[in-house]
Design an enzyme around this catalytic site. Structure first.
Site, mmCIF file in Angstrom:
data_model
loop_
_atom_site.group_PDB
_atom_site.id
_atom_site.type_symbol
_atom_site.label_atom_id
_atom_site.label_comp_id
_atom_site.label_asym_id
_atom_site.label_seq_id
_atom_site.Cartn_x
_atom_site.Cartn_y
_atom_site.Cartn_z
ATOM 1 N N ARG A 1 53.895 24.956 38.049
ATOM 2 C CA ARG A 1 53.024 25.967 38.671
ATOM 3 C C ARG A 1 53.415 26.183 40.130
ATOM 4 O O ARG A 1 53.388 27.308 40.627
ATOM 5 C CB ARG A 1 51.556 25.535 38.574
ATOM 6 C CG ARG A 1 50.996 25.674 37.156
ATOM 7 C CD ARG A 1 49.741 24.857 36.942
ATOM 8 N NE ARG A 1 48.644 25.237 37.800
ATOM 9 C CZ ARG A 1 47.598 24.445 38.064
ATOM 10 N NH1 ARG A 1 47.527 23.239 37.522
ATOM 11 N NH2 ARG A 1 46.636 24.866 38.832
ATOM 12 N N ARG B 1 41.845 16.356 40.188
ATOM 13 C CA ARG B 1 40.737 17.320 40.114
ATOM 14 C C ARG B 1 39.938 17.175 38.823
ATOM 15 O O ARG B 1 40.467 16.894 37.753
ATOM 16 C CB ARG B 1 41.305 18.734 40.185
ATOM 17 C CG ARG B 1 40.238 19.792 39.939
ATOM 18 C CD ARG B 1 40.690 21.147 40.325
ATOM 19 N NE ARG B 1 41.803 21.631 39.516
ATOM 20 C CZ ARG B 1 42.345 22.823 39.690
ATOM 21 N NH1 ARG B 1 41.905 23.616 40.649
ATOM 22 N NH2 ARG B 1 43.336 23.206 38.921
ATOM 23 N N LYS C 1 41.305 27.298 46.800
ATOM 24 C CA LYS C 1 40.760 28.654 46.657
ATOM 25 C C LYS C 1 39.400 28.625 45.969
ATOM 26 O O LYS C 1 38.441 29.237 46.440
ATOM 27 C CB LYS C 1 41.736 29.550 45.869
ATOM 28 C CG LYS C 1 43.109 29.686 46.526
ATOM 29 C CD LYS C 1 44.033 30.624 45.766
ATOM 30 C CE LYS C 1 44.383 30.191 44.343
ATOM 31 N NZ LYS C 1 45.159 28.919 44.271
ATOM 32 N N ARG D 1 41.454 19.919 33.634
ATOM 33 C CA ARG D 1 42.150 21.064 33.054
ATOM 34 C C ARG D 1 43.456 20.648 32.400
ATOM 35 O O ARG D 1 44.159 19.783 32.895
ATOM 36 C CB ARG D 1 42.445 22.089 34.164
ATOM 37 C CG ARG D 1 41.486 23.251 34.152
ATOM 38 C CD ARG D 1 41.555 24.096 35.385
ATOM 39 N NE ARG D 1 42.867 24.662 35.678
ATOM 40 C CZ ARG D 1 43.094 25.503 36.682
ATOM 41 N NH1 ARG D 1 42.098 25.868 37.474
ATOM 42 N NH2 ARG D 1 44.302 25.971 36.901
ATOM 43 N N ARG E 1 49.012 37.959 41.949
ATOM 44 C CA ARG E 1 49.944 36.844 41.958
ATOM 45 C C ARG E 1 51.389 37.297 41.890
ATOM 46 O O ARG E 1 52.287 36.470 41.894
ATOM 47 C CB ARG E 1 49.679 35.989 40.725
ATOM 48 C CG ARG E 1 49.005 34.661 41.000
ATOM 49 C CD ARG E 1 48.827 34.031 39.642
ATOM 50 N NE ARG E 1 48.654 32.625 39.697
ATOM 51 C CZ ARG E 1 47.470 32.034 39.780
ATOM 52 N NH1 ARG E 1 46.376 32.740 39.896
ATOM 53 N NH2 ARG E 1 47.409 30.726 39.756
HETATM 54 P P1 AP5 Z 1 40.640 23.956 44.092
HETATM 55 O O1 AP5 Z 1 39.633 24.594 44.985
HETATM 56 O O2 AP5 Z 1 40.288 23.757 42.661
HETATM 57 O O3 AP5 Z 1 42.068 24.698 44.246
HETATM 58 P P2 AP5 Z 1 42.554 26.139 43.786
HETATM 59 O O4 AP5 Z 1 43.352 26.697 44.913
HETATM 60 O O5 AP5 Z 1 41.410 26.958 43.282
HETATM 61 O O6 AP5 Z 1 43.533 25.707 42.621
HETATM 62 P P3 AP5 Z 1 43.733 26.257 41.135
HETATM 63 O O7 AP5 Z 1 44.548 25.239 40.424
HETATM 64 O O8 AP5 Z 1 42.442 26.642 40.506
HETATM 65 O O9 AP5 Z 1 44.581 27.483 41.399
HETATM 66 P P4 AP5 Z 1 45.531 28.112 40.424
HETATM 67 O O10 AP5 Z 1 45.911 29.284 41.252
HETATM 68 O O11 AP5 Z 1 46.654 27.321 39.919
HETATM 69 O O12 AP5 Z 1 44.659 28.303 39.102
HETATM 70 P P5 AP5 Z 1 44.069 29.566 38.371
HETATM 71 O O13 AP5 Z 1 42.881 29.144 37.638
HETATM 72 O O14 AP5 Z 1 43.988 30.731 39.300
HETATM 73 O O15 AP5 Z 1 41.037 22.546 44.749
HETATM 74 C C1 AP5 Z 1 41.952 21.658 44.115
HETATM 75 C C2 AP5 Z 1 41.467 20.208 44.254
HETATM 76 O O16 AP5 Z 1 41.530 19.827 45.629
HETATM 77 C C3 AP5 Z 1 40.007 19.985 43.819
HETATM 78 O O17 AP5 Z 1 39.924 18.758 43.191
HETATM 79 C C4 AP5 Z 1 39.211 19.993 45.135
HETATM 80 O O18 AP5 Z 1 38.068 19.194 45.068
HETATM 81 C C5 AP5 Z 1 40.234 19.428 46.124
HETATM 82 N N1 AP5 Z 1 40.123 20.021 47.455
HETATM 83 C C6 AP5 Z 1 39.838 21.321 47.781
HETATM 84 N N2 AP5 Z 1 39.844 21.505 49.114
HETATM 85 C C7 AP5 Z 1 40.157 20.291 49.664
HETATM 86 C C8 AP5 Z 1 40.330 19.831 51.020
HETATM 87 N N3 AP5 Z 1 40.171 20.656 52.073
HETATM 88 N N4 AP5 Z 1 40.662 18.529 51.219
HETATM 89 C C9 AP5 Z 1 40.819 17.680 50.134
HETATM 90 N N5 AP5 Z 1 40.662 18.048 48.841
HETATM 91 C C10 AP5 Z 1 40.338 19.348 48.605
HETATM 92 O O19 AP5 Z 1 45.249 29.909 37.350
HETATM 93 C C11 AP5 Z 1 45.549 29.113 36.229
HETATM 94 C C12 AP5 Z 1 46.564 29.801 35.337
HETATM 95 O O20 AP5 Z 1 46.019 31.046 34.857
HETATM 96 C C13 AP5 Z 1 47.876 30.198 36.005
HETATM 97 O O21 AP5 Z 1 48.790 29.131 36.005
HETATM 98 C C14 AP5 Z 1 48.318 31.379 35.122
HETATM 99 O O22 AP5 Z 1 48.876 30.927 33.909
HETATM 100 C C15 AP5 Z 1 47.009 32.064 34.789
HETATM 101 N N6 AP5 Z 1 46.674 33.129 35.755
HETATM 102 C C16 AP5 Z 1 45.570 33.174 36.565
HETATM 103 N N7 AP5 Z 1 45.592 34.276 37.331
HETATM 104 C C17 AP5 Z 1 46.738 34.954 37.004
HETATM 105 C C18 AP5 Z 1 47.332 36.149 37.483
HETATM 106 N N8 AP5 Z 1 46.768 36.884 38.440
HETATM 107 N N9 AP5 Z 1 48.508 36.530 36.934
HETATM 108 C C19 AP5 Z 1 49.087 35.798 35.953
HETATM 109 N N10 AP5 Z 1 48.583 34.650 35.483
HETATM 110 C C20 AP5 Z 1 47.418 34.227 35.990
#
Ligand code: AP5
Ligand code: ZN
Length: 218
Positions: free
Chosen positions: A174, A130, A16, A163, A91
């Protein structure tokens, strides 16, 4: 609907953040990532950031009331007038309903919910390898998309870090939380007729090409 109100859905590690930076650049809309906003609050040592950390470190969701408040405030800002890209929100079903209500109150609604889908084993590989830029938050991967110089961001020269919630055991939690609480949103947006499913197990360039097709605007 005139606005361009987009949501990126998908499990942790689906790509994402990777795709969001391309979309917002091409379509000139703000990137609203609740994860980035919570990590920024933590960096600034606000009470909210410190409370959120407990949940994030465990791989649990931060309570709906906190996250809904942050997003509602952010959507009041003038740069969202023509549209936005939400990443990591909603979410839960209550978050999705709160978003629908606040958009409806200004005669707007979600234009597209883009769900990037990837298998669990691949997600674990992506997250545990990552590295993220401290300054611009762009994600890299030690194997799949390494930076030109180790530990340094290609885009801005910032320092790369891992992270706290990208350890294997937290990643597994997660993913479990995702399937229980977030995956039902795919059916929710399907019922609204705005869902697009994107195969995330392709190169980032191919994923982006499919996203653009689904967005359906030049
Ligand atoms: P990346 O693009 O970083 O993936 P992502 O989908 O953004 O993953 P996140 O871990 O950031 O999502 P998340 O939803 O867990 O985290 P968030 O910060 O929202 O790609 C991942 C890796 O793969 C990278 O190394 C990249 O280079 C590689 N990659 C990408 N595309 C690729 C491809 N096509 N092929 C190969 N490799 C590839 O949330 C974190 C925490 O915050 C949650 O756990 C929760 O505690 C809290 N939180 C956030 N939002 C909320 C909410 N709305 N409600 C409640 N809690 C929340
Ligand atoms: Zn950077």
């Amino acid at each position: 609907m005139a606005q361009f109100d987009l949501i990126l859905l998908g499990p942790p590690g689906a790509g994402k953040g990777t795709q969001a930076s391309r979309i917002v650049e091409d379509y000139s809309i703000p990137h609203i990532s609740t994860g980035d906003m919570l990590r920024a609050a933590l960096k600034n040592q606000t009470a909210m950031g410190l409370e959120a950390k407990r949940y994030m470190d465990a791989g649990e969701l931060v309570p709906d009331s906190v996250v809904i408040g942050i997003v509602k405030d952010r959507l009041q800002e003038s740069d969202t007038a023509a549209g936005f890209l939400l990443d990591g929100f909603p979410r839960t079903i209550p978050q999705a309903e709160a978003l629908d209500d606040s958009l409806a109150s200004i005669e707007r609604g979600v234009s597209k919910a883009l769900a990037i889908l990837v298998d669990e084993d691949e997600l674990v590989r992506r997250l545990t390898g990552r590295r993220i830029c401290r300054d611009c938050q762009v994600p890299f991967h030690m194997v799949f998309s390494p930076p030109a110089e180790e530990g340094v961001c290609d885009k801005c020269g910032g320092e790369l870090y891992q992270r706290d919630d990208d350890s294997e055991s937290t990643v597994r939690n997660r993913l479990a939380v995702y399937s229980q609480q977030t995956e039902p949103l795919i059916a929710y947006y399907d019922r609204q007729g705005v869902l697009a499913r994107i195969d995330g197990e392709q190169s980032p360039e191919q994923v982006y090409a499919h996203l653009k097709e689904a967005i359906g605007r030049p």
